[in-house]
Design a protein around this motif. Structure first.
Motif, PDB file in Angstrom:
ATOM      1  N   ASN A   7       0.746  -1.234   0.103  1.00  0.00           N
ATOM      2  CA  ASN A   7       0.042  -0.067  -0.039  1.00  0.00           C
ATOM      3  C   ASN A   7       0.861   1.340   0.238  1.00  0.00           C
ATOM      4  OD1 ASN A   7      -2.394  -1.429   0.019  1.00  0.00           O
ATOM      5  ND2 ASN A   7      -2.598  -1.645   2.315  1.00  0.00           N
ATOM      6  N   THR A   8       1.716   1.072   0.704  1.00  0.00           N
ATOM      7  CA  THR A   8       2.928   2.597   0.753  1.00  0.00           C
ATOM      8  C   THR A   8       3.500   2.505  -0.540  1.00  0.00           C
ATOM      9  OG1 THR A   8       3.182   1.854   3.274  1.00  0.00           O
ATOM     10  CG2 THR A   8       4.867   3.521   2.091  1.00  0.00           C
ATOM     11  N   VAL A   9       3.927   1.487  -1.222  1.00  0.00           N
ATOM     12  CA  VAL A   9       4.457   1.819  -2.560  1.00  0.00           C
ATOM     13  C   VAL A   9       3.587   2.508  -3.527  1.00  0.00           C
ATOM     14  CG1 VAL A   9       5.759   0.381  -4.483  1.00  0.00           C
ATOM     15  CG2 VAL A   9       6.207   0.089  -2.104  1.00  0.00           C
ATOM     16  N   LEU A  10       2.434   1.719  -3.347  1.00  0.00           N
ATOM     17  CA  LEU A  10       1.367   2.344  -4.466  1.00  0.00           C
ATOM     18  C   LEU A  10       1.019   3.707  -4.104  1.00  0.00           C
ATOM     19  CD1 LEU A  10      -1.198  -0.656  -4.612  1.00  0.00           C
ATOM     20  CD2 LEU A  10       0.510   0.006  -6.435  1.00  0.00           C
ATOM     21  N   VAL A  11       0.710   4.119  -2.971  1.00  0.00           N
ATOM     22  CA  VAL A  11       0.504   5.479  -2.411  1.00  0.00           C
ATOM     23  C   VAL A  11       2.011   6.359  -2.963  1.00  0.00           C
ATOM     24  CG1 VAL A  11       0.216   7.150  -0.539  1.00  0.00           C
ATOM     25  CG2 VAL A  11      -0.909   5.035  -0.702  1.00  0.00           C
TER      26      VAL A  11
END
Length: 67
Positions: A7-11
């Motif tokens: 999720n952090t990478v996508l954000v």
């Protein structure tokens, strides 16, 4: 990889894309929506686990006194 890392990478990727396309406000609004959905999901998961625990305790045969 855990869900938080993904999720952090996508954000971060979406933040970079939104910065270059000029959609920063849209990115911030979607971030608020995402945080709300994560909170709702966490509460629903807690309710589900509580109901399952209560159901399993109800179906368990009574044991000797003191258990």
């Amino acid at each position: 990889m855990t869900n938080n890392v993904i999720n952090t990478v996508l954000v971060v990727v979406l933040a970079i894309v939104s910065f270059f396309t000029g959609e920063v406000v849209t990115f911030i609004m979607l971030g608020f929506i995402l945080m709300s959905l994560i909170t709702i999901t966490a509460y629903l998961r807690k309710i589900y686990e509580t109901l399952n625990r209560m159901a399993s305790e109800k179906d368990r045969p009574p044991g000797p006194p003191g258990e």
